[in-house]
Design a protein around this motif. Structure first.
Motif, PDB file in Angstrom:
ATOM      1  N   LEU A  80       0.782  -1.147  -0.013  1.00 25.76           N
ATOM      2  CA  LEU A  80      -0.119   0.038  -0.128  1.00 25.76           C
ATOM      3  C   LEU A  80       0.845   1.293   0.046  1.00 25.76           C
ATOM      4  O   LEU A  80       1.946   1.287   0.788  1.00 25.76           O
ATOM      5  N   THR A  81       0.543   2.374  -0.817  1.00 22.19           N
ATOM      6  CA  THR A  81       1.279   3.437  -0.722  1.00 22.19           C
ATOM      7  C   THR A  81       0.431   4.701  -0.842  1.00 22.19           C
ATOM      8  O   THR A  81      -0.927   4.383  -0.964  1.00 22.19           O
ATOM      9  N   MET A  82       0.842   5.752  -0.520  1.00 16.27           N
ATOM     10  CA  MET A  82      -0.051   7.022  -0.632  1.00 16.27           C
ATOM     11  C   MET A  82       0.313   7.790  -1.808  1.00 16.27           C
ATOM     12  O   MET A  82       1.357   7.949  -2.244  1.00 16.27           O
ATOM     13  N   ARG A  83      -0.870   8.174  -2.466  1.00 19.26           N
ATOM     14  CA  ARG A  83      -0.858   8.829  -3.916  1.00 19.26           C
ATOM     15  C   ARG A  83      -1.987   9.658  -4.115  1.00 19.26           C
ATOM     16  O   ARG A  83      -3.101   9.349  -3.590  1.00 19.26           O
ATOM     17  N   VAL A  89      -3.484   0.478  -3.693  1.00 19.46           N
ATOM     18  CA  VAL A  89      -2.848  -0.705  -3.612  1.00 19.46           C
ATOM     19  C   VAL A  89      -2.215  -0.924  -4.741  1.00 19.46           C
ATOM     20  O   VAL A  89      -2.391  -0.601  -6.146  1.00 19.46           O
ATOM     21  N   GLU A  90      -0.589  -0.865  -4.714  1.00 21.15           N
ATOM     22  CA  GLU A  90       0.315  -0.777  -5.479  1.00 21.15           C
ATOM     23  C   GLU A  90       0.536  -1.948  -6.200  1.00 21.15           C
ATOM     24  O   GLU A  90       0.997  -2.167  -7.393  1.00 21.15           O
ATOM     25  N   LEU A  91       0.648  -3.153  -5.318  1.00 14.06           N
ATOM     26  CA  LEU A  91       0.859  -4.553  -5.934  1.00 14.06           C
ATOM     27  C   LEU A  91       0.286  -5.527  -4.749  1.00 14.06           C
ATOM     28  O   LEU A  91       0.117  -5.408  -3.637  1.00 14.06           O
ATOM     29  N   PRO A 105      -7.300  -7.329 -10.711  1.00 15.98           N
ATOM     30  CA  PRO A 105      -6.053  -6.487 -11.037  1.00 15.98           C
ATOM     31  C   PRO A 105      -6.521  -4.938 -11.410  1.00 15.98           C
ATOM     32  O   PRO A 105      -5.918  -4.157 -11.436  1.00 15.98           O
ATOM     33  N   ALA A 106      -7.858  -4.799 -11.853  1.00 20.03           N
ATOM     34  CA  ALA A 106      -8.290  -3.585 -12.011  1.00 20.03           C
ATOM     35  C   ALA A 106      -8.167  -2.677 -11.079  1.00 20.03           C
ATOM     36  O   ALA A 106      -8.383  -1.398 -11.155  1.00 20.03           O
ATOM     37  N   ASP A 107      -8.041  -3.172  -9.491  1.00 19.79           N
ATOM     38  CA  ASP A 107      -8.004  -2.079  -8.603  1.00 19.79           C
ATOM     39  C   ASP A 107      -6.589  -1.749  -8.323  1.00 19.79           C
ATOM     40  O   ASP A 107      -6.491  -0.720  -7.671  1.00 19.79           O
ATOM     41  N   LEU A 108      -5.539  -2.432  -8.783  1.00 18.07           N
ATOM     42  CA  LEU A 108      -4.177  -1.776  -8.608  1.00 18.07           C
ATOM     43  C   LEU A 108      -4.025  -0.269  -9.158  1.00 18.07           C
ATOM     44  O   LEU A 108      -4.605  -0.026 -10.389  1.00 18.07           O
ATOM     45  N   GLY A 109      -3.232   0.465  -8.369  1.00 17.01           N
ATOM     46  CA  GLY A 109      -3.037   1.822  -8.449  1.00 17.01           C
ATOM     47  C   GLY A 109      -4.336   2.856  -8.696  1.00 17.01           C
ATOM     48  O   GLY A 109      -4.112   3.898  -8.824  1.00 17.01           O
TER      49      GLY A 109
END
Length: 202
Positions: A80-83, A89-91, A105-109
């Motif tokens: 998880l990252t902050m953007r 969810v990055e990966l 997979p569509a939820d990534l990013g």
């Protein structure tokens, strides 16, 4: 230099099998195997190629190692990252989609908020509020229940912030899913770094 250890380390950091590294170096897989087992040493021109690849900054190495540990985890595991002020969810691990069909997979990013129910949103708010993405949290263990599209899943998440000097922290989140009907414990343990006065003044 211990070439056996360095070649294994490089393969781990770059998530490469012996044959893939061999192809990149223009040698046989048997040669890489011999180097890793210390049966033979790489020739000078290969050592030069390996040195260049090993001259990667510690931050880049840490990032690569964390990403590999997430992708290769046999459990539900994500990064998880902050953007733009949102938890993303990055990966996800290779097995995550099979174990946890609530994410695709569509939820990534994309922002996680609003996707898995109020319980998950509340836990994300708590992690953000307590500084998990800013280096103030050392470790967290949280019970959670996620809901999406009429499905639900519960588990115990172990959250480990990983920080480099150049960037904000990312959160490695590994979840032990509970069996259907298994009670969800009350668990929200967040451990902060404790700095003593001398460190704070330094």
């Amino acid at each position: 230099m211990d070439w056996s250890r360095k070649i294994r380390e490089l393969r781990f950091l770059e998530n490469l099998k012996q044959d893939a590294l061999a192809q990149q170096l223009g040698v046989s897989q048997a040669s890489v195997s011999q180097w890793e087992r210390s049966v033979a040493q790489p020739p000078a021109h290969i050592k030069a190629k390996l040195r260049r690849r090993l001259l990667v900054s510690p931050g880049e190495r840490l990032n690569a190692a964390v990403r590999t540990s997430v992708v290769e985890s046999p459990n539900l595991c994500g990064l998880l990252t902050m953007r733009d002020g949102e938890v993303v969810v990055e990966l996800l691990s290779h097995d995550s989609y099979r174990l946890f069909p609530l994410l695709t997979p569509a939820d990534l990013g994309k922002p996680l908020r609003g996707k898995l129910g109020r319980d998950i949103d509340r836990l994300l708010d708590r992690l953000v509020g307590e500084g998990a993405f800013n280096g103030r949290v050392q470790y967290a263990k949280l019970a959670l229940t996620a809901h999406r599209n009429g499905l639900s899943a519960a588990g115990i998440a172990t959250v480990t912030p990983v920080c480099s000097q150049a960037e904000a922290c990312v959160l490695r989140c590994e979840v032990r899913l509970l069996a259907p009907g298994e009670p969800v414990p009350k668990l929200e343990q967040i451990t902060h770094f404790s700095w003593d006065e001398a460190d704070a003044d330094a």
